[in-house]
Design an enzyme around this catalytic site. Structure first.
Site, PDB file in Angstrom:
ATOM      1  N   GLU A 127      27.048  -1.448  22.903  1.00 52.27           N
ATOM      2  CA  GLU A 127      28.042  -2.260  22.178  1.00 52.27           C
ATOM      3  C   GLU A 127      28.634  -1.479  21.008  1.00 52.27           C
ATOM      4  O   GLU A 127      29.800  -1.648  20.663  1.00 52.27           O
ATOM      5  CB  GLU A 127      27.389  -3.575  21.731  1.00 52.27           C
ATOM      6  CG  GLU A 127      27.225  -4.517  22.919  1.00 52.27           C
ATOM      7  CD  GLU A 127      25.961  -5.351  22.891  1.00 52.27           C
ATOM      8  OE1 GLU A 127      25.372  -5.548  21.820  1.00 52.27           O
ATOM      9  OE2 GLU A 127      25.557  -5.823  23.975  1.00 52.27           O
ATOM     10  N   GLY A 167      23.804  -8.227  29.462  1.00 50.60           N
ATOM     11  CA  GLY A 167      24.353  -9.572  29.254  1.00 50.60           C
ATOM     12  C   GLY A 167      25.086 -10.144  30.443  1.00 50.60           C
ATOM     13  O   GLY A 167      25.835 -11.114  30.306  1.00 50.60           O
ATOM     14  N   SER A 218      19.703  -7.363  31.076  1.00 49.27           N
ATOM     15  CA  SER A 218      19.355  -8.611  31.771  1.00 49.27           C
ATOM     16  C   SER A 218      17.891  -8.659  32.214  1.00 49.27           C
ATOM     17  O   SER A 218      17.590  -9.119  33.320  1.00 49.27           O
ATOM     18  CB  SER A 218      20.303  -8.846  32.959  1.00 49.27           C
ATOM     19  OG  SER A 218      21.640  -8.962  32.516  1.00 49.27           O
ATOM     20  N   GLU A 246      20.116   1.707  29.327  1.00 50.87           N
ATOM     21  CA  GLU A 246      20.777   0.410  29.466  1.00 50.87           C
ATOM     22  C   GLU A 246      22.121   0.599  30.175  1.00 50.87           C
ATOM     23  O   GLU A 246      23.126   0.932  29.514  1.00 50.87           O
ATOM     24  CB  GLU A 246      21.009  -0.216  28.088  1.00 50.87           C
ATOM     25  CG  GLU A 246      19.740  -0.452  27.305  1.00 50.87           C
ATOM     26  CD  GLU A 246      19.906  -1.565  26.270  1.00 50.87           C
ATOM     27  OE1 GLU A 246      19.071  -2.465  26.278  1.00 50.87           O
ATOM     28  OE2 GLU A 246      20.861  -1.526  25.491  1.00 50.87           O
ATOM     29  N   HIS A 295      23.565   2.123  20.870  1.00 59.68           N
ATOM     30  CA  HIS A 295      23.664   0.975  21.766  1.00 59.68           C
ATOM     31  C   HIS A 295      25.066   0.907  22.364  1.00 59.68           C
ATOM     32  O   HIS A 295      26.055   1.226  21.706  1.00 59.68           O
ATOM     33  CB  HIS A 295      23.345  -0.326  21.015  1.00 59.68           C
ATOM     34  CG  HIS A 295      23.184  -1.480  21.959  1.00 59.68           C
ATOM     35  ND1 HIS A 295      24.255  -2.171  22.454  1.00 59.68           N
ATOM     36  CD2 HIS A 295      22.080  -1.995  22.541  1.00 59.68           C
ATOM     37  CE1 HIS A 295      23.808  -3.099  23.300  1.00 59.68           C
ATOM     38  NE2 HIS A 295      22.494  -3.010  23.369  1.00 59.68           N
ATOM     39  N   ASN A 318      16.119  -6.882  20.947  1.00 62.95           N
ATOM     40  CA  ASN A 318      17.334  -6.616  20.186  1.00 62.95           C
ATOM     41  C   ASN A 318      18.078  -7.936  20.031  1.00 62.95           C
ATOM     42  O   ASN A 318      18.708  -8.409  20.975  1.00 62.95           O
ATOM     43  CB  ASN A 318      18.185  -5.579  20.938  1.00 62.95           C
ATOM     44  CG  ASN A 318      19.523  -5.343  20.263  1.00 62.95           C
ATOM     45  OD1 ASN A 318      19.764  -5.792  19.141  1.00 62.95           O
ATOM     46  ND2 ASN A 318      20.410  -4.637  20.953  1.00 62.95           N
ATOM     47  N   TRP A 319      17.988  -8.493  18.842  1.00 62.41           N
ATOM     48  CA  TRP A 319      18.588  -9.815  18.620  1.00 62.41           C
ATOM     49  C   TRP A 319      20.101  -9.746  18.514  1.00 62.41           C
ATOM     50  O   TRP A 319      20.772 -10.768  18.486  1.00 62.41           O
ATOM     51  CB  TRP A 319      18.016 -10.447  17.348  1.00 62.41           C
ATOM     52  CG  TRP A 319      16.541 -10.728  17.390  1.00 62.41           C
ATOM     53  CD1 TRP A 319      15.679 -10.513  18.442  1.00 62.41           C
ATOM     54  CD2 TRP A 319      15.736 -11.287  16.328  1.00 62.41           C
ATOM     55  NE1 TRP A 319      14.409 -10.900  18.099  1.00 62.41           N
ATOM     56  CE2 TRP A 319      14.407 -11.378  16.806  1.00 62.41           C
ATOM     57  CE3 TRP A 319      16.014 -11.703  15.030  1.00 62.41           C
ATOM     58  CZ2 TRP A 319      13.363 -11.879  16.020  1.00 62.41           C
ATOM     59  CZ3 TRP A 319      14.977 -12.199  14.250  1.00 62.41           C
ATOM     60  CH2 TRP A 319      13.666 -12.296  14.739  1.00 62.41           C
ATOM     61  N   LYS A 320      20.656  -8.569  18.369  1.00 60.32           N
ATOM     62  CA  LYS A 320      22.103  -8.382  18.191  1.00 60.32           C
ATOM     63  C   LYS A 320      22.588  -9.239  17.017  1.00 60.32           C
ATOM     64  O   LYS A 320      21.832  -9.435  16.062  1.00 60.32           O
ATOM     65  CB  LYS A 320      22.837  -8.676  19.503  1.00 60.32           C
ATOM     66  CG  LYS A 320      22.233  -7.876  20.676  1.00 60.32           C
ATOM     67  CD  LYS A 320      23.037  -7.905  21.920  1.00 60.32           C
ATOM     68  CE  LYS A 320      22.331  -7.090  22.997  1.00 60.32           C
ATOM     69  NZ  LYS A 320      23.084  -6.999  24.235  1.00 60.32           N
TER      70      LYS A 320
HETATM   71  P1  13P Z   1      20.564  -8.382  27.677  1.00 58.98           P
HETATM   72  O1  13P Z   1      19.057  -8.424  27.843  1.00 58.98           O
HETATM   73  O2  13P Z   1      21.108  -9.628  27.049  1.00 58.98           O
HETATM   74  O3  13P Z   1      21.246  -8.002  28.950  1.00 58.98           O
HETATM   75  O4  13P Z   1      20.894  -7.221  26.618  1.00 58.98           O
HETATM   76  C1  13P Z   1      20.311  -5.973  26.796  1.00 58.98           C
HETATM   77  C2  13P Z   1      20.564  -5.169  25.588  1.00 58.98           C
HETATM   78  O5  13P Z   1      21.681  -4.803  25.317  1.00 58.98           O
HETATM   79  C3  13P Z   1      19.415  -4.847  24.720  1.00 58.98           C
HETATM   80  O6  13P Z   1      19.748  -3.891  23.779  1.00 58.98           O
END
Ligand code: 13P
Length: 255
Positions: free
Chosen positions: A98, A175, A211, A169, A96, A11-13
């Site tokens: 976020e 993160g 992470s 998650e 997600h 997931n590149w966000k």
């Molecule tokens: P990180 O791997 O940066 O913790 O993010 C996880 C994530 O939100 C994947 O969708």
């Protein structure tokens, strides 16, 4: 796509320019070529989907969107319909953390998005996870069950395991560098599978996200309830992402 092969999705966000994204996709394609027994997907920003599709073409790398809207067309400025993705983009991520916690998406909206994605023939990646305070309060079961329940509520019939995966998650691990321990992740993933088996007759694959790095991937994948990973930060570095995909593959590299 099979329901037993592990899946590692990046997931590149909201990262990379289009040009950087295409280069990253190419590096992922080359780095993971020949790996057997694992599925690989990248989830670039919407603006990158078509150029990345042109780069990965019909290779082993699958493509996914980071979100999708619940309506199929009309006056919904800025939104992307599942019908715009269907036929060339395989996955749609919904729910997600976020989007739930920064953009205020509700359980109900996530449920409508999952239903729209599956109705369009997209493979759903449904993200669920508890906040840190909810874990401290011993409430993760309640939170996860509620998120699963409302996500399934809008589906006309119980989904089959081939139609979707769950990404567990925990918000406190995203993160932060504070990965859930393999035992913590296993406990929740096993719970999700049991819950879905009871309600729908079968469990889909369950990924862990939060992470994940090349250093901790193998110990997470050693847990029987964990069928892969949804990777954020480490998916932006092709060599790190490739190492995580490799850790999920049961066999050695071929060729
Ligand atoms: P990180 O791997 O940066 O913790 O993010 C996880 C994530 O939100 C994947 O969708």
């Amino acid at each position: 796509m099979t329901v037993t092969t592990p899946l590692v999705a990046g997931n590149w966000k909201m990262n990379t320019t289009v040009e950087e994204g295409v280069k990253l996709a190419e590096a992922v394609r080359l780095g993971t070529e020949g790996l057997k027994g694992v599925e690989v997907a990248v989830l670039p920003p919407f603006t990158h989907l078509r150029p990345v599709y042109d780069e990965i073409g019909h290779s082993h790398v699958q493509l996914g969107a980071q979100d999708v809207f619940w309506e199929t067309k009309g006056a919904f400025t800025g939104e992307v319909s599942p019908l715009m993705l269907a036929g060339w983009c395989e996955h749609a991520l919904v729910g997600h953390s976020e989007r739930r916690h920064i953009l205020g998406e509700t359980d109900r909206e996530v449920g409508r998005k999952l239903a729209a994605a599956l109705a369009a023939g997209l493979h759903g990646i449904l993200a669920v996870g508890e906040l840190e305070e909810e874990r401290f309060a011993g409430e993760w079961v309640t939170v996860i069950d509620r998120q699963l329940h409302s996500a399934l509520e809008f589906l006309p019939q119980p989904p089959t395991p081939g139609q979707y995966v769950i990404a567990y998650e925990p918000c406190w691990a995203i993160g932060t560098g504070r990965t859930a321990t393999p035992e913590q992740a296993h406990e929740v993933c096993a719970h999700i599978k049991a819950w879905l088996t009871e309600r729908t007759g079968a469990a889909p694959r369950v990924l862990y996200g939060g992470s994940v790095t090349p250093d901790n991937a193998a110990s997470l994948f050693a847990e029987t309830a964990i069928d892969g990973a949804l990777v954020g930060g480490a998916s932006l570095r092709a060599e790190q992402f490739t190492a995580i995909v490799t850790a999920a593959a049961p066999g050695a590299r071929v060729g």
